[in-house]
Design a protein around this motif. Structure first.
Motif, PDB file in Angstrom:
ATOM      1  N   PRO A 118       0.824  -1.218   0.000  1.00  0.00           N
ATOM      2  CA  PRO A 118       0.000   0.000   0.000  1.00  0.00           C
ATOM      3  C   PRO A 118       0.858   1.269   0.000  1.00  0.00           C
ATOM      4  O   PRO A 118       0.463   2.296  -0.542  1.00  0.00           O
ATOM      5  CB  PRO A 118      -0.798  -0.110   1.300  1.00  0.00           C
ATOM      6  N   LEU A 150      -6.025  -0.565  -8.544  1.00  0.00           N
ATOM      7  CA  LEU A 150      -5.832  -0.651  -7.093  1.00  0.00           C
ATOM      8  C   LEU A 150      -4.397  -1.049  -6.743  1.00  0.00           C
ATOM      9  O   LEU A 150      -4.034  -1.076  -5.569  1.00  0.00           O
ATOM     10  CB  LEU A 150      -6.809  -1.677  -6.503  1.00  0.00           C
ATOM     11  N   PRO A 207      -3.249 -10.667  -6.961  1.00  0.00           N
ATOM     12  CA  PRO A 207      -2.951 -10.949  -8.355  1.00  0.00           C
ATOM     13  C   PRO A 207      -3.711 -10.047  -9.328  1.00  0.00           C
ATOM     14  O   PRO A 207      -4.798  -9.572  -9.026  1.00  0.00           O
ATOM     15  CB  PRO A 207      -3.434 -12.406  -8.507  1.00  0.00           C
ATOM     16  N   ASP A 250      -8.500  -9.097  -8.677  1.00  0.00           N
ATOM     17  CA  ASP A 250      -9.156  -9.688  -7.524  1.00  0.00           C
ATOM     18  C   ASP A 250      -9.108 -11.205  -7.725  1.00  0.00           C
ATOM     19  O   ASP A 250      -9.567 -11.727  -8.753  1.00  0.00           O
ATOM     20  CB  ASP A 250     -10.595  -9.209  -7.305  1.00  0.00           C
ATOM     21  N   SER A 251      -8.532 -11.872  -6.731  1.00  0.00           N
ATOM     22  CA  SER A 251      -8.303 -13.315  -6.887  1.00  0.00           C
ATOM     23  C   SER A 251      -9.592 -14.089  -7.143  1.00  0.00           C
ATOM     24  O   SER A 251      -9.591 -15.070  -7.886  1.00  0.00           O
ATOM     25  CB  SER A 251      -7.595 -13.860  -5.639  1.00  0.00           C
ATOM     26  N   ARG A 252     -10.706 -13.619  -6.557  1.00  0.00           N
ATOM     27  CA  ARG A 252     -11.959 -14.363  -6.783  1.00  0.00           C
ATOM     28  C   ARG A 252     -12.399 -14.263  -8.239  1.00  0.00           C
ATOM     29  O   ARG A 252     -12.883 -15.232  -8.822  1.00  0.00           O
ATOM     30  CB  ARG A 252     -13.063 -13.825  -5.871  1.00  0.00           C
ATOM     31  N   TYR A 266       0.936  -5.964   7.445  1.00  0.00           N
ATOM     32  CA  TYR A 266       1.244  -4.581   7.076  1.00  0.00           C
ATOM     33  C   TYR A 266       1.414  -3.716   8.327  1.00  0.00           C
ATOM     34  O   TYR A 266       2.284  -2.853   8.383  1.00  0.00           O
ATOM     35  CB  TYR A 266       0.137  -4.004   6.190  1.00  0.00           C
TER      36      TYR A 266
END
Ligand SMILES: N[C@@H](CCC(=O)N[C@@H](CS)C(=O)NCC(=O)O)C(=O)O
Length: 200
Positions: free
Chosen positions: A37, A50, A54, A66-68, A108
């Motif tokens: 970030p 963003l 991935p 977005d992985s989904r 993070y």
């Protein structure tokens, strides 16, 4: 196809395990990146506004992120049947992604913020999400986890492995013996062995 990738990301790992399980690894070129970030990668941002991984460049349409979304796309493209469990597969994947999100935010907090900025309350709140989700998996999802391979199982395994990787003392196994047993077995799959993150 080209995948913006880092070997330590649990979200990326979902995609990698899918590629291993379906035998389609050769269809994707891996582009290794570093993005956080605080230090977003310009290269990733060109595919995903963003700047998160991935992200998948697919050649025949806009990049996916977005992985989904990526996993659902690859599943459809390969006809792999990894969402055959319908909404159960989907909500299980969402639960696992929630564990990842909380655990990545904890990472993070410790790695990207100095000690004066860090909030123990906030860290504990994220930890509570991880432990609450693990308790729910143990109480309600074991029979689904033990069923035919699906994206929910892959995501849960990647989430628990990430918690072990970055937060080894979190204690998610306590009181969740059925989940622990399931994970031990799943984690020995070739796809999980081949995608183990390097120490860093
Ligand atoms: N919901 C996203 C989350 C992806 C994500 O947070 N990836 C992390 C790496 S583990 C990232 O790129 N972080 C950089 C950032 O948050 O700016 C997904 O499922 O792909």
């Amino acid at each position: 196809m080209k995948l913006h990738y880092a070997p330590t990301s649990p979200f990326v790992r979902k995609v990698m395990v899918l590629l291993h399980e379906t035998g389609k690894l050769d269809q994707v070129e891996l582009l290794q990146v570093h993005t956080t970030p605080i230090t977003p990668s310009a290269e990733v941002r060109a595919s995903n506004p963003l700047a998160k991984i991935p992200a998948l460049e697919r050649g025949d349409g806009p990049a996916l992120y977005d992985s989904r979304v990526i996993c659902a796309y690859l599943n459809e493209r390969f006809g792999s049947g990894l969402y055959a469990g319908g909404w159960d597969s989907r909500v299980l994947e969402a639960t696992a992604d929630g564990i990842m999100e909380a655990a990545v935010l904890m990472t993070y907090e410790r790695r990207l913020r100095n000690e004066a900025q860090q909030s123990e309350d906030w860290f504990e709140a994220q930890k509570g999400k991880v432990l609450g989700a693990c308790a729910a998996l143990n109480a309600r999802w074991i029979s689904h986890l033990q069923g035919s391979l699906d994206m929910g199982q892959i995501a849960v395994a990647c989430a628990l492995a990430y918690v072990d990787f970055r937060h080894p003392n979190l204690g998610w196994r306590i009181g969740n013996e059925a989940l622990e047993d399931w994970f031990t077995t799943f984690d020995s799959r070739e796809s999980m062995q081949a995608t183990r993150p390097p120490e860093s």
